[in-house]
Design an enzyme around this catalytic site. Structure first.
Site, short mmCIF file in Angstrom:
data_model
loop_
_atom_site.label_atom_id
_atom_site.label_comp_id
_atom_site.label_asym_id
_atom_site.label_seq_id
_atom_site.Cartn_x
_atom_site.Cartn_y
_atom_site.Cartn_z
CB SER A 297 -0.81 -0.03 1.29
OG SER A 297 -1.76 1.16 1.26
CB CYS A 298 1.68 3.65 -2.10
SG CYS A 298 2.59 5.50 -2.17
#
Length: 197
Positions: free
Chosen positions: A5-6
């Site tokens: 995830s970013c």
């Protein structure tokens, strides 16, 4: 599937205690990529018309740039996130759409983060700066060190009074003002994004 995830998130009053603005970001960049936290002081640029180099291309300089604190991959000019002396904060994430992603070198989304912070004293002005630069110079090029990885960008832009979501694809863009709170998230690869939904 491994978690990835970013994310960039913002919460605005009245959704926060004490009428505070909360802004944060985490990154899913390669584990061995060096991330630097740097400070760039405010500056006056007297030689108007001069160009300077971002990661891949040169852009026109402006008369004045604001002081910024940036978190950036060491190999490039731009930043994944940062804040400036006026309390403007910007973070970006990768986005994919129907349009082919340009491998041609132009501005990276991370260059646009830094340029927005250096040139704007409000979130809405930063949005305008990014859109103007996007329309003038475009976006594209390799976004990773040591491997081929290109993408378009989503930005979360905030100041002490408001926040904006800016979604881009090539030179196309759409913006929406944040109401109370928002979270931008990505996961590399369109198929992996679909698996998360």
């Amino acid at each position: 599937m491994e978690p990835c995830s970013c994310d960039t998130f913002v919460a605005l009053p009245p959704a926060t205690v004490g009428n505070r603005v909360i802004f944060g970001k985490n990154s899913d960049r390669l584990f061995d990529e060096v991330q630097e936290v740097i400070y760039c002081p405010a500056a006056v640029h007297n030689d108007l018309g001069k160009r300077f180099k971002c990661t891949y291309i040169e852009v026109d300089q402006v008369p004045e740039t604001y002081a910024v604190v940036l978190s950036r991959p060491a190999w490039l000019w731009g930043a994944e996130m940062g804040a400036n002396e006026h309390g403007v904060c910007i973070g970006n994430e990768a986005v994919w759409g129907r349009e082919d992603i340009s491998k041609e070198e132009a501005l990276l989304g991370m260059d646009l983060v830094r340029l927005g912070l250096e040139r704007a004293d409000t979130a809405e002005k930063a949005l305008d700066v990014i859109v103007d630069l996007l329309e003038k110079y475009g976006q594209g090029g390799n976004c990773a060190e040591g491997e081929e990885f290109s993408y378009y960008n989503s930005f979360l832009i905030a100041d002490r009074n408001e926040a904006w979501i800016l979604e881009t694809s090539g030179k196309y863009w759409a913006a929406e003002r944040v109401q109370a709170f928002h979270n931008n998230q990505d996961c590399p690869g369109a198929s992996r994004r679909e698996e998360l939904r």
